[in-house]
Scaffold this motif. Structure first.
Motif, PDB file in Angstrom:
ATOM      1  N   VAL A 184       3.209   7.351  -0.961  1.00 52.36           N
ATOM      2  CA  VAL A 184       3.690   7.581  -2.326  1.00 52.36           C
ATOM      3  C   VAL A 184       3.069   6.546  -3.269  1.00 52.36           C
ATOM      4  O   VAL A 184       2.621   6.883  -4.369  1.00 52.36           O
ATOM      5  CB  VAL A 184       5.233   7.554  -2.389  1.00 52.36           C
ATOM      6  CG1 VAL A 184       5.732   7.492  -3.820  1.00 52.36           C
ATOM      7  CG2 VAL A 184       5.810   8.769  -1.677  1.00 52.36           C
ATOM      8  N   GLY A 185       3.034   5.294  -2.855  1.00 49.80           N
ATOM      9  CA  GLY A 185       2.429   4.247  -3.679  1.00 49.80           C
ATOM     10  C   GLY A 185       0.969   4.512  -3.968  1.00 49.80           C
ATOM     11  O   GLY A 185       0.504   4.360  -5.101  1.00 49.80           O
ATOM     12  N   LEU A 186       0.234   4.929  -2.941  1.00 52.31           N
ATOM     13  CA  LEU A 186      -1.189   5.245  -3.153  1.00 52.31           C
ATOM     14  C   LEU A 186      -1.360   6.448  -4.080  1.00 52.31           C
ATOM     15  O   LEU A 186      -2.269   6.473  -4.921  1.00 52.31           O
ATOM     16  CB  LEU A 186      -1.873   5.494  -1.809  1.00 52.31           C
ATOM     17  CG  LEU A 186      -2.033   4.253  -0.918  1.00 52.31           C
ATOM     18  CD1 LEU A 186      -2.580   4.657   0.451  1.00 52.31           C
ATOM     19  CD2 LEU A 186      -2.920   3.214  -1.580  1.00 52.31           C
ATOM     20  N   ALA A 203       2.748   0.666  -2.660  1.00 56.20           N
ATOM     21  CA  ALA A 203       1.822   0.758  -1.524  1.00 56.20           C
ATOM     22  C   ALA A 203       1.795  -0.559  -0.746  1.00 56.20           C
ATOM     23  O   ALA A 203       1.793  -0.556   0.496  1.00 56.20           O
ATOM     24  CB  ALA A 203       0.424   1.126  -2.005  1.00 56.20           C
ATOM     25  N   LEU A 204       1.790  -1.659  -1.450  1.00 59.06           N
ATOM     26  CA  LEU A 204       1.806  -2.959  -0.793  1.00 59.06           C
ATOM     27  C   LEU A 204       3.089  -3.133   0.025  1.00 59.06           C
ATOM     28  O   LEU A 204       3.048  -3.550   1.186  1.00 59.06           O
ATOM     29  CB  LEU A 204       1.671  -4.090  -1.820  1.00 59.06           C
ATOM     30  CG  LEU A 204       1.664  -5.506  -1.275  1.00 59.06           C
ATOM     31  CD1 LEU A 204       0.462  -5.718  -0.363  1.00 59.06           C
ATOM     32  CD2 LEU A 204       1.652  -6.515  -2.407  1.00 59.06           C
ATOM     33  N   GLY A 205       4.220  -2.784  -0.572  1.00 59.02           N
ATOM     34  CA  GLY A 205       5.495  -2.873   0.157  1.00 59.02           C
ATOM     35  C   GLY A 205       5.510  -1.968   1.376  1.00 59.02           C
ATOM     36  O   GLY A 205       5.961  -2.365   2.458  1.00 59.02           O
ATOM     37  N   GLY A 206       4.999  -0.757   1.220  1.00 53.53           N
ATOM     38  CA  GLY A 206       4.937   0.172   2.352  1.00 53.53           C
ATOM     39  C   GLY A 206       3.992  -0.316   3.421  1.00 53.53           C
ATOM     40  O   GLY A 206       4.278  -0.212   4.625  1.00 53.53           O
ATOM     41  N   GLY A 207       2.853  -0.864   3.026  1.00 54.48           N
ATOM     42  CA  GLY A 207       1.878  -1.378   3.989  1.00 54.48           C
ATOM     43  C   GLY A 207       2.415  -2.559   4.775  1.00 54.48           C
ATOM     44  O   GLY A 207       2.284  -2.620   6.009  1.00 54.48           O
TER      45      GLY A 207
END
Length: 163
Positions: A22-24, A150-154
């Motif tokens: 979702v972030g990407l 995206a950073l949080g998800g990664g």
């Protein structure tokens, strides 16, 4: 709530990967919209327009503590023999909201109903004319939010894989 969010991020690998995707996607859309609006400004053709409505809309919801305000201007114009109507102040698909009603009113202060103004038409999208031939920062904020997600998800995905 085993699959929910916590202060540490998603509790499952599936949730972390979803947040990453979702972030990407949000980042990509923000970057795409910024590029599109930049191209629209570069390619814009000036046309005469007639203002038909001016206002400020509140974007408050019943559950939110505050409200955001969105300037609205409806105008009509003609391009290559066809009549169009638009509500775009800026060429961005992502609209700018303002924290105060007075800030939103400043954006539309230059426009009055039944007055003429100049609008800008991107020949590639003649039904999407806009009034201000400048880019909006709203897509950049969307892209930054997407990067954060995206950073949080990664990071969460790496923690779930290692842990």
């Amino acid at each position: 709530m085993s699959g929910g969010l916590s202060i540490d991020g998603p509790k499952t690998l599936k949730g972390a990967l979803l947040l990453l995707v979702v972030g990407l996607a949000v980042t990509g859309y923000g970057a795409y919209d910024y590029t599109q609006q930049s191209d629209a400004v570069d390619d814009a053709v000036a046309v005469d327009a007639a203002i038909t409505d001016v206002g400020v809309e509140s974007t408050a919801t019943g559950s939110s503590p505050g409200a955001d305000y969105r300037p609205t201007v409806r105008f009509t114009y003609e391009y290559e023999g066809t009549e169009y109507a638009s509500t775009n102040v800026y060429p961005s698909a992502i609209t700018s909201n303002y924290d105060t009603e007075s800030a939103a009113r400043e954006v539309v202060a230059a426009y009055a109903v039944n007055e003429s103004t100049t609008a800008y038409v991107d020949p590639a999208d003649p039904d999407g004319a806009f009034l201000k031939a400048q880019t909006s920062n709203a897509p950049l904020f969307a892209a930054a939010l997407g990067l954060f997600l995206a950073l949080g998800g990664g990071v969460s995905a790496v923690k779930r894989i290692r842990g």
